[in-house]
Design a protein around this motif. Structure first.
Motif, short mmCIF file in Angstrom:
data_model
loop_
_atom_site.label_atom_id
_atom_site.label_comp_id
_atom_site.label_asym_id
_atom_site.label_seq_id
_atom_site.Cartn_x
_atom_site.Cartn_y
_atom_site.Cartn_z
N GLY A 216 0.69 -1.13 -0.12
CA GLY A 216 0.09 0.09 -0.15
C GLY A 216 0.82 1.16 -0.07
N GLY A 217 0.21 2.52 0.02
CA GLY A 217 0.83 3.62 0.00
C GLY A 217 1.77 3.89 0.91
N ILE A 218 1.63 4.04 2.13
CA ILE A 218 2.66 4.14 3.40
C ILE A 218 3.62 2.91 3.52
CG2 ILE A 218 2.50 4.46 5.80
CD1 ILE A 218 0.01 6.05 5.70
N ASP A 237 1.58 -8.42 2.19
CA ASP A 237 0.32 -8.22 1.76
C ASP A 237 -0.42 -9.09 1.28
OD1 ASP A 237 -1.66 -6.21 0.64
OD2 ASP A 237 -0.05 -4.73 1.12
N ASP A 260 -3.18 -13.09 3.46
CA ASP A 260 -4.12 -12.39 4.19
C ASP A 260 -3.84 -12.73 5.46
OD1 ASP A 260 -6.51 -11.62 5.67
OD2 ASP A 260 -7.61 -11.93 3.81
N LEU A 261 -3.73 -11.62 6.33
CA LEU A 261 -3.22 -11.84 7.75
C LEU A 261 -4.18 -12.51 8.64
CD1 LEU A 261 -1.27 -8.55 8.28
CD2 LEU A 261 -0.37 -10.71 8.31
N ASN A 286 1.25 -2.13 9.94
CA ASN A 286 0.77 -0.91 8.89
C ASN A 286 -0.46 -1.53 8.16
OD1 ASN A 286 1.15 1.17 6.98
ND2 ASN A 286 0.99 -0.55 5.53
N SER A 337 -1.56 3.83 13.70
CA SER A 337 -2.83 4.43 14.28
C SER A 337 -3.48 5.44 13.14
CB SER A 337 -2.81 5.07 15.76
OG SER A 337 -4.01 5.42 16.06
N TYR A 351 -13.39 1.81 12.71
CA TYR A 351 -11.98 2.27 12.29
C TYR A 351 -11.44 2.90 13.61
CZ TYR A 351 -8.24 4.18 9.52
OH TYR A 351 -6.92 4.63 9.08
N LYS A 355 -8.08 2.12 15.95
CA LYS A 355 -7.01 2.84 16.03
C LYS A 355 -6.50 3.39 17.29
CE LYS A 355 -5.85 2.31 11.52
NZ LYS A 355 -4.64 1.46 11.27
N PRO A 381 -1.04 8.93 11.23
CA PRO A 381 -1.14 9.99 10.26
C PRO A 381 -2.63 10.77 10.21
CG PRO A 381 -0.66 7.82 9.63
CD PRO A 381 -1.26 7.55 11.10
N GLY A 382 -2.21 11.92 9.96
CA GLY A 382 -3.51 12.68 9.60
C GLY A 382 -3.92 12.80 8.05
N ILE A 384 -3.29 11.83 4.69
CA ILE A 384 -2.19 11.41 3.76
C ILE A 384 -2.82 11.16 2.24
CG2 ILE A 384 -0.04 10.02 3.49
CD1 ILE A 384 0.04 11.53 6.14
N THR A 386 -3.05 8.77 -0.38
CA THR A 386 -2.94 7.70 -0.49
C THR A 386 -4.22 6.93 -1.13
OG1 THR A 386 -3.65 6.62 1.60
CG2 THR A 386 -1.26 7.18 1.29
N THR A 389 -7.28 7.77 0.90
CA THR A 389 -7.95 8.76 0.91
C THR A 389 -8.46 9.27 -0.28
OG1 THR A 389 -5.83 9.70 0.54
CG2 THR A 389 -6.70 10.03 2.98
P1 NAD Z 1 -3.42 1.54 1.74
O1 NAD Z 1 -4.73 1.20 1.52
O2 NAD Z 1 -2.79 2.02 0.61
O3 NAD Z 1 -2.55 0.16 2.21
C1 NAD Z 1 -2.87 -0.68 3.29
C2 NAD Z 1 -2.33 -1.95 2.88
O4 NAD Z 1 -2.68 -2.91 3.90
C3 NAD Z 1 -2.90 -2.39 1.33
O5 NAD Z 1 -1.79 -2.77 0.62
C4 NAD Z 1 -3.93 -3.70 1.57
O6 NAD Z 1 -3.80 -4.77 0.74
C5 NAD Z 1 -2.95 -4.21 3.03
N1 NAD Z 1 -4.08 -4.99 3.79
C6 NAD Z 1 -5.19 -4.92 4.24
N2 NAD Z 1 -5.58 -5.90 4.61
C7 NAD Z 1 -4.73 -6.66 4.65
C8 NAD Z 1 -4.64 -7.96 5.39
N3 NAD Z 1 -5.84 -8.83 5.59
N4 NAD Z 1 -3.55 -8.68 5.29
C9 NAD Z 1 -2.49 -8.31 4.73
N5 NAD Z 1 -2.30 -7.07 3.95
C10 NAD Z 1 -3.58 -6.31 4.23
O7 NAD Z 1 -3.59 2.37 2.87
P2 NAD Z 1 -2.51 3.40 3.46
O8 NAD Z 1 -3.12 4.74 3.22
O9 NAD Z 1 -1.04 3.03 3.18
O10 NAD Z 1 -2.59 3.16 5.00
C11 NAD Z 1 -1.44 2.44 5.69
C12 NAD Z 1 -1.82 2.42 7.49
O11 NAD Z 1 -2.03 4.09 7.55
C13 NAD Z 1 -3.33 1.83 7.64
O12 NAD Z 1 -3.13 1.10 8.88
C14 NAD Z 1 -4.12 2.95 7.74
O13 NAD Z 1 -5.32 2.80 8.67
C15 NAD Z 1 -3.18 4.10 8.29
N6 NAD Z 1 -3.49 5.50 8.02
C16 NAD Z 1 -3.73 5.94 6.93
C17 NAD Z 1 -4.07 7.34 6.38
C18 NAD Z 1 -4.06 7.90 5.32
O14 NAD Z 1 -4.45 9.17 5.40
N7 NAD Z 1 -3.86 7.51 4.08
C19 NAD Z 1 -4.34 7.98 7.64
C20 NAD Z 1 -4.40 7.53 9.08
C21 NAD Z 1 -3.84 6.11 9.19
#
Ligand code: NAD
Length: 445
Positions: A216-218, A237, A260-261, A286, A337, A351, A355, A381-382, A384, A386, A389
């Protein structure tokens, strides 16, 4: 994802129009997201002030020199360090006001302000005045945010003001590595005994980081960032993300597990993969999902899915790793979180609950991580930019982007940099805390 307003106001005409229409005018942030160097303040003009004393703490001055900071002379100040540990009465707060007013007038656009206060008090009056510094910094952060500048504060615990501990703090909070971290107040503890804690920092072997949700993004940004520091990354992932996961592993020379976790047997596979790599030095929880719906309309499946990935999987992974003794001495742990876990968010009871749970978990698990010379922190994160969002409705997305002191969203790289910091030797003094990467989001502030 493009922030059109941010691009628009970089042109003089766009800026004039935005001003006339009373639109936010975000500036492009100064970011640093490369590998760590020995001297993180090199090339920066640094000014240290100590409003309540004749001079800043000698250990602070030593830390600035050790990190290569040069004194500012008349040049604009890029890093302003405020030793406010002596701000213990109202007269000292007056001195803070006067000296900070003078110094902030010299702060360069996109500059950093870091204030140091103390947890050691002998009276309620002293506690009040030291806490005043926190309010001062949070308010200042909101004022200087429109220039892309940030302000944060660290509350030094007893024994935490050594030159090495302070150098660690400066490496992140006084540099462009913390571009999207502002208005935060964190406890900075005495560094733990280096004989255990330094083990992952001083080791010659390649350190191993496990990142869930690595496609994923982060997650991907974190994997890339850690690879720059020489970490070997095991990225996990879902099977549907195998292609990007394979691409990432190839790019950074990492290992991967497509699982899948929450699926039966997934944690057995994870434990086997970790064992093959000789244990873990950094664990980044993450993976996360959203299933947004108001409580009245939320289905059982939506509640359970979010809890299974965002919380139960984290607890289960840790339990299995602890049981198998696969967290190496000095290991770091980071739980992703969210601001939603701090402020709550309509349509996100599932959610936000998951978190918030991770924040409590990081605080409570710190003692267990201490026992192996390690740390655990939550990163919140606030907004972000990705895929997560990108799925928001347009108006919600635009509001999310602007409701912070920097008037823009953060990037996955901003969060990755915070995680790289928590994994670095400089951050041994941070544990059980929440590091918000939110541009001082107005939510939950
Ligand atoms: P994203 O959706 O781009 O990435 C999340 C990744 O987790 C995905 O690649 C997804 O396939 C993987 N995933 C989901 N379920 C899974 C499972 N059962 N087993 C294995 N992998 C799994 O999201 P992101 O924006 O990169 O977010 C990463 C983390 O940061 C998340 O925990 C999210 O809640 C948190 N976060 C993101 C934001 C934001 O603005 N993007 C803000 C606050 C918190």
């Amino acid at each position: 994802m493009t922030d059109r307003l941010l691009s628009f106001v970089q042109h003089p005409l766009g800026r004039r129009l935005a001003r006339a229409l009373n639109l936010p005018q975000p500036v492009t942030l100064a970011r640093r997201q490369d590998a760590w160097t020995d001297k993180e303040l090199a090339g920066r003009t640094v000014l240290a002030i100590a409003p309540a004393s004749t001079a800043p703490m000698p250990s602070l001055l030593a830390a600035i020199v050790a990190e290569g900071g040069s004194s500012s002379g008349d040049a604009p100040v890029q890093s302003l360090i405020v030793d406010a540990t002596g701000c213990r009465d109202v007269a000292a707060l007056h001195a803070l006001f006067e000296q900070a007013q003078h110094a902030v007038a010299r702060l360069a656009p996109r500059g950093r302000v870091l204030a140091l206060t103390s947890s050691g008090v002998t009276s309620a009056a002293e506690a009040a005045c030291l806490q005043a510094v926190q309010g001062f910094i949070r308010a200042l952060a909101k004022e200087i945010g429109r220039r892309g500048a940030t302000a944060n504060a660290l509350v030094l615990q007893e024994g935490a003001a050594s030159a090495t501990a302070l150098a660690g703090a400066l490496r992140f909070f006084a540099t462009d590595r913390s571009a999207y971290v502002s208005g935060q107040v964190l406890a900075w503890r005495k560094e733990p005994d280096p004989s255990t804690a330094a083990s992952i920092d001083a080791t010659d072997r390649v350190r191993v980081a496990l990142i869930t949700g690595a496609a994923g993004g982060i997650g991907a940004a974190t994997a890339r960032r850690l690879a720059l520091d020489g970490w070997r990354v095991l990225g996990i992932d879902v099977p549907a993300a195998r292609a990007p996961l394979e691409g990432l592993a190839r790019e950074i020379g990492g290992a991967l597990l497509a699982a899948d976790l929450t699926a039966p047997g997934a944690l057995d596979e994870l434990i086997d993969a970790v064992r093959r790599l000789g244990g873990i030095d950094l664990l980044v929880h993450n993976a996360g999902i959203t299933r947004d719906r108001t409580l009245a309309r939320m289905s059982v499946a939506e509640w359970d899915a979010v809890m299974a990935v965002n919380l139960a999987a984290v607890l289960a992974i840790d339990a299995r790793l602890d049981e198998a003794g696969l967290l190496n001495a000095g290991a770091r742990e980071v739980c992703l979180s969210s601001i939603s876990g701090i402020a709550g968010n309509a349509g996100q009871t599932n959610y936000s609950a998951s978190k918030a749970a991770l924040i409590g978990y990081a605080a409570a698990r710190a003692a267990a991580m201490d026992a192996i010379g390690g740390t655990i922190n939550a990163v919140a994160p606030g907004f972000i930019e990705t895929a997560m969002t990108r799925r928001m409705p347009v108006m919600v997305r635009e509001a999310g982007r602007r409701l912070n002191a920097l008037k823009q969203g953060g990037t996955p790289g901003d969060v990755a940099e915070a995680i790289a910091f928590l994994a670095s030797p400089g951050a041994r003094a941070l544990t059980g805390q929440v590091l918000r990467v939110c541009g001082q989001s107005l939510l939950g502030a």
